[in-house]
Design a protein around this motif. Sequence first.
Motif, PDB file in Angstrom:
ATOM      1  N   ILE A   1     -18.716 121.434 -26.705  1.00  0.00           N
ATOM      2  CA  ILE A   1     -19.500 120.358 -26.100  1.00  0.00           C
ATOM      3  C   ILE A   1     -20.560 120.928 -25.171  1.00  0.00           C
ATOM      4  O   ILE A   1     -21.715 120.483 -25.163  1.00  0.00           O
ATOM      5  N   ARG A   2     -20.189 121.932 -24.379  1.00  0.00           N
ATOM      6  CA  ARG A   2     -21.144 122.536 -23.440  1.00  0.00           C
ATOM      7  C   ARG A   2     -22.323 123.168 -24.172  1.00  0.00           C
ATOM      8  O   ARG A   2     -23.465 123.101 -23.702  1.00  0.00           O
TER       9      ARG A   2
ATOM     10  N   VAL B   1     -16.638 104.149 -22.029  1.00  0.00           N
ATOM     11  CA  VAL B   1     -17.892 103.532 -21.605  1.00  0.00           C
ATOM     12  C   VAL B   1     -18.629 104.490 -20.683  1.00  0.00           C
ATOM     13  O   VAL B   1     -18.057 105.016 -19.725  1.00  0.00           O
ATOM     14  N   ILE B   2     -19.888 104.738 -21.014  1.00  0.00           N
ATOM     15  CA  ILE B   2     -20.778 105.525 -20.156  1.00  0.00           C
ATOM     16  C   ILE B   2     -21.880 104.570 -19.716  1.00  0.00           C
ATOM     17  O   ILE B   2     -22.703 104.150 -20.522  1.00  0.00           O
ATOM     18  N   ALA B   3     -21.850 104.191 -18.459  1.00  0.00           N
ATOM     19  CA  ALA B   3     -22.812 103.213 -17.953  1.00  0.00           C
ATOM     20  C   ALA B   3     -23.804 103.902 -17.021  1.00  0.00           C
ATOM     21  O   ALA B   3     -23.459 104.851 -16.313  1.00  0.00           O
TER      22      ALA B   3
ATOM     23  N   GLN C   1     -25.908 110.355 -24.419  1.00  0.00           N
ATOM     24  CA  GLN C   1     -26.021 110.510 -25.860  1.00  0.00           C
ATOM     25  C   GLN C   1     -25.511 111.873 -26.312  1.00  0.00           C
ATOM     26  O   GLN C   1     -24.892 111.997 -27.374  1.00  0.00           O
ATOM     27  N   THR C   2     -25.738 112.891 -25.507  1.00  0.00           N
ATOM     28  CA  THR C   2     -25.289 114.233 -25.873  1.00  0.00           C
ATOM     29  C   THR C   2     -23.773 114.294 -25.952  1.00  0.00           C
ATOM     30  O   THR C   2     -23.210 114.851 -26.898  1.00  0.00           O
ATOM     31  N   LEU C   3     -23.089 113.716 -24.961  1.00  0.00           N
ATOM     32  CA  LEU C   3     -21.631 113.710 -25.009  1.00  0.00           C
ATOM     33  C   LEU C   3     -21.141 112.929 -26.221  1.00  0.00           C
ATOM     34  O   LEU C   3     -20.262 113.393 -26.959  1.00  0.00           O
ATOM     35  N   ALA C   4     -21.714 111.756 -26.439  1.00  0.00           N
ATOM     36  CA  ALA C   4     -21.253 110.899 -27.533  1.00  0.00           C
ATOM     37  C   ALA C   4     -21.465 111.561 -28.889  1.00  0.00           C
ATOM     38  O   ALA C   4     -20.602 111.474 -29.766  1.00  0.00           O
ATOM     39  N   THR C   5     -22.602 112.216 -29.066  1.00  0.00           N
ATOM     40  CA  THR C   5     -22.904 112.821 -30.365  1.00  0.00           C
ATOM     41  C   THR C   5     -22.264 114.191 -30.538  1.00  0.00           C
ATOM     42  O   THR C   5     -22.381 114.799 -31.607  1.00  0.00           O
ATOM     43  N   SER C   6     -21.571 114.684 -29.496  1.00  0.00           N
ATOM     44  CA  SER C   6     -20.845 115.948 -29.649  1.00  0.00           C
ATOM     45  C   SER C   6     -19.477 115.705 -30.265  1.00  0.00           C
ATOM     46  O   SER C   6     -18.744 116.645 -30.558  1.00  0.00           O
ATOM     47  N   VAL C   7     -19.159 114.429 -30.470  1.00  0.00           N
ATOM     48  CA  VAL C   7     -17.904 114.028 -31.110  1.00  0.00           C
ATOM     49  C   VAL C   7     -18.250 113.242 -32.369  1.00  0.00           C
ATOM     50  O   VAL C   7     -19.229 112.499 -32.407  1.00  0.00           O
TER      51      VAL C   7
ATOM     52  N   ASN D   1     -23.251 119.689 -13.009  1.00  0.00           N
ATOM     53  CA  ASN D   1     -22.209 118.837 -12.426  1.00  0.00           C
ATOM     54  C   ASN D   1     -22.001 117.572 -13.252  1.00  0.00           C
ATOM     55  O   ASN D   1     -20.868 117.138 -13.477  1.00  0.00           O
ATOM     56  N   LEU D   2     -23.114 116.976 -13.714  1.00  0.00           N
ATOM     57  CA  LEU D   2     -23.000 115.776 -14.540  1.00  0.00           C
ATOM     58  C   LEU D   2     -22.319 116.098 -15.860  1.00  0.00           C
ATOM     59  O   LEU D   2     -21.460 115.345 -16.330  1.00  0.00           O
ATOM     60  N   ARG D   3     -22.696 117.213 -16.467  1.00  0.00           N
ATOM     61  CA  ARG D   3     -22.080 117.616 -17.736  1.00  0.00           C
ATOM     62  C   ARG D   3     -20.575 117.738 -17.589  1.00  0.00           C
ATOM     63  O   ARG D   3     -19.807 117.199 -18.408  1.00  0.00           O
ATOM     64  N   GLU D   4     -20.122 118.428 -16.535  1.00  0.00           N
ATOM     65  CA  GLU D   4     -18.692 118.615 -16.342  1.00  0.00           C
ATOM     66  C   GLU D   4     -18.000 117.292 -16.023  1.00  0.00           C
ATOM     67  O   GLU D   4     -16.878 117.058 -16.460  1.00  0.00           O
ATOM     68  N   SER D   5     -18.672 116.429 -15.272  1.00  0.00           N
ATOM     69  CA  SER D   5     -18.086 115.118 -14.965  1.00  0.00           C
ATOM     70  C   SER D   5     -17.876 114.304 -16.234  1.00  0.00           C
ATOM     71  O   SER D   5     -16.849 113.637 -16.400  1.00  0.00           O
ATOM     72  N   LEU D   6     -18.851 114.343 -17.145  1.00  0.00           N
ATOM     73  CA  LEU D   6     -18.727 113.618 -18.401  1.00  0.00           C
ATOM     74  C   LEU D   6     -17.573 114.154 -19.240  1.00  0.00           C
ATOM     75  O   LEU D   6     -16.763 113.382 -19.778  1.00  0.00           O
ATOM     76  N   ILE D   7     -17.477 115.466 -19.343  1.00  0.00           N
ATOM     77  CA  ILE D   7     -16.434 116.068 -20.169  1.00  0.00           C
ATOM     78  C   ILE D   7     -15.054 115.782 -19.580  1.00  0.00           C
ATOM     79  O   ILE D   7     -14.118 115.389 -20.292  1.00  0.00           O
ATOM     80  N   VAL D   8     -14.911 115.962 -18.269  1.00  0.00           N
ATOM     81  CA  VAL D   8     -13.615 115.759 -17.620  1.00  0.00           C
ATOM     82  C   VAL D   8     -13.186 114.297 -17.718  1.00  0.00           C
ATOM     83  O   VAL D   8     -12.013 113.991 -17.964  1.00  0.00           O
ATOM     84  N   THR D   9     -14.134 113.369 -17.548  1.00  0.00           N
ATOM     85  CA  THR D   9     -13.802 111.946 -17.660  1.00  0.00           C
ATOM     86  C   THR D   9     -13.331 111.608 -19.071  1.00  0.00           C
ATOM     87  O   THR D   9     -12.377 110.842 -19.247  1.00  0.00           O
TER      88      THR D   9
END
Length: 337
Positions: free
Chosen positions: A24-25, A156-158, A67-73, A37-45
């Motif tokens: 993902i990273r 949900v990512i708001a 979108q990056t987190l969502a499309t990495s899955v 920090n945001l990247r790690e927060s998204l992954i950890v959540t």
Amino acid sequence: MQTLNKDPLTHDDEERARQFADTIRSRFAQTLIGQDNLRESLIVTMVAGGHILIESVPGLAKTTAAQTLATSVSGSFKRVQCTPDLMPSDLVGTQVFDFSTQHFTTMIGPIHANFVLLDEINRSNAKTQSAMLEAMAEGTTTIGGEAIKLPKPFMVIATQNPIEEEGTYNLPEAQMDRFMMKAVMTYPSAQDEQKMLQLLTRRGTDTVNTETLGSDIISIKDVEFLRAAARKVHVSDAIMNYAVDLAATSRGAGTHPIQGLSNLVRLGASPRASIALTRIGQANALLAGRDFVIPEDIKAYVHEVLRHRILLTFEALADGVASDEVIDSIVQAVPVP
């Protein structure tokens, strides 16, 4: 009481979890400059099984990060642009009468996806926000009196813009509490901003084309594995007490109450905060290659977990006190186990 896990984490599980996180990273490295920090927060959540709220001024790539987190899955992804006229049926779906069969058919809405980006969530009206709350809290939606389960995993990512207030509706405390974390994005450094321009120049377009990012992604089953593995990470009684003490101190209680806190805080963090701190600690420990939680796992995300759960008094707001400053004093007051 700590529940014993029948199947403890193995070294292979820890290595597998690290590999998934690195996958993902590497995708984030192709779309986002800085904002680690945001990247790690998204992954950890995601690993902890929660939802996340991202707040920043416009232009800091909130949508790109989501979108990056969502499309990495390899799961389904839907983006909803929230507006004041967005109705619950636009989000969860509705029933349509089919004249050929003389029956109603259910048309599900965009909330029925593994990853849902609710862009500028505070622009949606109260009725629509209540539909979002049901989906986030219960994992189901109701269409025509029929409860329909949302797919798993569901996240949900708001995003919300704190500056522009016209045509916005403040999220109620009950819905804010449903977000496991609230990440606040800051402006990039001059060096990062220059790297961003270099990335856009090389790419030739200002928008991310997911087809050019490669096929190295993780599957829905991999996400389920990460979430199940995180729940197996050991949490000692001392760590649990630490999480509880942090939340209780924000309410004016705790083992080391802060003098004068009631002048700053109108409402402290609920028990959901201590649950979130524990779940986030487990996820962070797993991604760090450990099968046990240490205090640093809790402290690493205490601001993200507490900042939207602490409501400041009018006097504190008038004096320019930020919730992060209150959290700093809480972390300093509560002894580390």
